[in-house]
Design a protein around this motif. Structure first.
Motif, short mmCIF file in Angstrom:
data_model
loop_
_atom_site.label_atom_id
_atom_site.label_comp_id
_atom_site.label_asym_id
_atom_site.label_seq_id
_atom_site.Cartn_x
_atom_site.Cartn_y
_atom_site.Cartn_z
N GLN A 1 0.83 -1.21 0.00
CA GLN A 1 0.00 0.00 0.00
C GLN A 1 0.86 1.27 0.00
O GLN A 1 0.44 2.30 -0.50
CB GLN A 1 -0.95 0.01 1.21
N GLU A 2 2.08 1.17 0.54
CA GLU A 2 3.01 2.30 0.54
C GLU A 2 3.77 2.38 -0.79
O GLU A 2 4.60 3.26 -0.97
CB GLU A 2 4.00 2.17 1.69
N GLY A 3 3.51 1.42 -1.70
CA GLY A 3 4.16 1.44 -3.00
C GLY A 3 5.47 0.67 -3.06
O GLY A 3 6.18 0.70 -4.06
N ASP A 4 5.79 -0.04 -1.99
CA ASP A 4 7.04 -0.82 -1.92
C ASP A 4 6.80 -2.22 -2.45
O ASP A 4 6.44 -3.13 -1.71
CB ASP A 4 7.54 -0.86 -0.48
N LEU A 5 7.00 -2.40 -3.75
CA LEU A 5 6.75 -3.71 -4.37
C LEU A 5 7.93 -4.67 -4.20
O LEU A 5 7.80 -5.85 -4.50
CB LEU A 5 6.40 -3.53 -5.85
N GLU A 6 9.07 -4.18 -3.70
CA GLU A 6 10.21 -5.06 -3.43
C GLU A 6 9.86 -6.11 -2.38
O GLU A 6 10.48 -7.17 -2.31
CB GLU A 6 11.42 -4.25 -2.97
N VAL A 7 8.85 -5.82 -1.57
CA VAL A 7 8.44 -6.75 -0.53
C VAL A 7 7.99 -8.08 -1.15
O VAL A 7 8.12 -9.13 -0.52
CB VAL A 7 7.34 -6.15 0.38
#
Length: 113
Positions: free
Chosen positions: A93-99
């Motif tokens: 949701q914060e835009g961190d797709l590396e997760v």
């Protein structure tokens, strides 16, 4: 013997804090549950050592090792579930797709066992 998995919410808020400091925020009840499970597992490992010391039949020792591995897997499953429902969702949701890559690596590690 695998301990029963109780449906316990492991998190009281977001699992991952901001400012790039990654930290879990488990409720006290969830921590107690996890620590209790790990204490039992620790006891199982001590029990296995005792079986070896007493020259217990190999098949019986292997059965106890299998039960201990299942108990550890149960703890890992609980943590993974909470991680995905909270930490991963928050980071996406914060835009961190590396997760997503991180989760895939974690799942690969768990599947090797």
């Amino acid at each position: 013997m695998e301990p029963e998995i109780k449906n316990v919410s492991l998190l009281d808020e977001s699992c991952c804090s901001s400012l790039n400091i990654r930290k879990s925020h488990h409720s006290e009840k969830a921590k107690k549950n996890l620590v209790s499970r790990l204490n039992r597992i620790e006891g199982q490992v001590r029990g296995i050592k005792g079986l070896i010391d007493r020259d217990t039949y190999c098949d019986d020792v292997i059965t106890q090792i299998s039960a201990t591995q299942a108990a550890l897997n149960s703890v890992a499953k609980l943590l993974l579930e909470a991680h995905m429902k909270e930490c991963v969702v928050d980071r996406i949701q914060e835009g961190d797709l590396e997760v997503l890559d991180e989760v895939l690596v974690t799942i690969q590690k768990l599947m090797k066992k």
